[in-house]
Enzyme design. Sequence first.
Site, short mmCIF file in Angstrom:
data_model
loop_
_atom_site.label_atom_id
_atom_site.label_comp_id
_atom_site.label_asym_id
_atom_site.label_seq_id
_atom_site.Cartn_x
_atom_site.Cartn_y
_atom_site.Cartn_z
N GLU A 121 0.13 -0.18 16.22
CA GLU A 121 -0.54 0.62 15.83
C GLU A 121 -1.68 1.58 16.94
O GLU A 121 -1.31 2.96 17.38
CB GLU A 121 -1.80 0.85 15.13
CG GLU A 121 -2.41 1.80 14.54
CD GLU A 121 -2.92 1.87 13.44
OE1 GLU A 121 -2.69 0.90 12.24
OE2 GLU A 121 -4.35 1.94 13.32
N CYS A 162 0.92 -1.13 -0.06
CA CYS A 162 -0.48 -0.09 -0.07
C CYS A 162 0.81 1.26 0.20
O CYS A 162 2.51 1.26 0.13
CB CYS A 162 -1.13 -0.52 1.23
SG CYS A 162 0.27 0.08 3.09
FE1 SF4 Z 1 -0.90 0.36 4.19
FE2 SF4 Z 1 -1.13 0.54 7.36
FE3 SF4 Z 1 -1.51 3.60 6.12
FE4 SF4 Z 1 -3.46 0.84 5.42
S1 SF4 Z 1 -3.27 2.43 7.16
S2 SF4 Z 1 -2.13 2.72 3.72
S3 SF4 Z 1 -2.30 -0.79 5.83
S4 SF4 Z 1 0.58 2.18 6.02
#
Ligand code: SF4
Length: 323
Positions: free
Chosen positions: A131, A17
């Site tokens: 996170e 991503c």
């Molecule tokens: Fe990638 Fe996590 Fe950002 Fe979504 S939140 S774009 S999965 S790094």
Amino acid sequence: MDNPTKKILLASPRGYCAGVDRAVVTVEKALELYGPPVYVRKEIVHNKYVVQDLQGRGAIFVDELDEVPEGSTVVFSAHGVAPSVHVEAAERYLKAIDATCPLVTKVHAEVKRFANEGFQILLVGHNDHEEVVGTAGEAPDVITVVQDANEAATVEVADSSKLIWLSQTTLSVDEAMATVDVLKSRFPNLLSPPSDDICYATQNRQLAVKAMAEQCDVVIVVGSVNSSNSVRLVEVALDAGAKNSYRVDDASELQEEWFTATSTVGVTSGASVPEQLVEEVLAWLAARGYGSVEVVKTAEETLIFSLPPELRRDIKAAQQAKA
Ligand code: SF4
């Protein structure tokens, strides 16, 4: 030789991503610019191959900042950090480069805003995920982590009239909403986030898997065990009708017995997985007669995030010094 009854459905989008790409490039550019070693707090992204590759180029991964010598360069991972980590970095005279994904930073900003406005925050997510630890650290006194519908049924709040839910970016959309539905039934005044916290990449990868799961005898998800979005993809595949689904780090973990009575194999990968690992899985399957590959495309992704400003500034200064 290809077997006409055997085929692969290949999910698209899959793999990297925008946030992971930015985090990996951040470490690569930092190594180029400052030279090794560059310290990285936690795994830059949750994929062991990416981590090993960067280690080979001079990155040193640490769990906490007290392992980083004073004055060194340190990169914070894509999953984000609590404000206390920024404070500690400054106290230790570290040159900190923050590779937190901008979509995680957005959730941090929501936490700060609603905490300042006097809300209690129910953070739907996994307690031990980096996170969630970082996000909760923005306002530890007013955040309660709610991991699932069971916890939603019992969580206590001080004042249900000023209550909002936010979420980790990499949950399964369906599971998160099941938890939120329980919360809403208990707390009718519960506010929803101003925008969707579950990120576009998580949702897109889940939608692609859902679109093909019913046709699949087995869905192979390439991704590491500590990658939340990869683990969720296995759950989503099974919920959406795949007969079986397995997560593997790479082709070496594929097992012959998973494919004994199998004609259609689905393949996808989590948001932190380099495409090369998927290609190796496809080659392993091709060697067993699964040569026909049909792409199941449900979205086009074009998002790119710019590098952290502190790194851009140093790159520009280095270019000017050379000119
Ligand atoms: Fe990638 Fe996590 Fe950002 Fe979504 S939140 S774009 S999965 S790094």
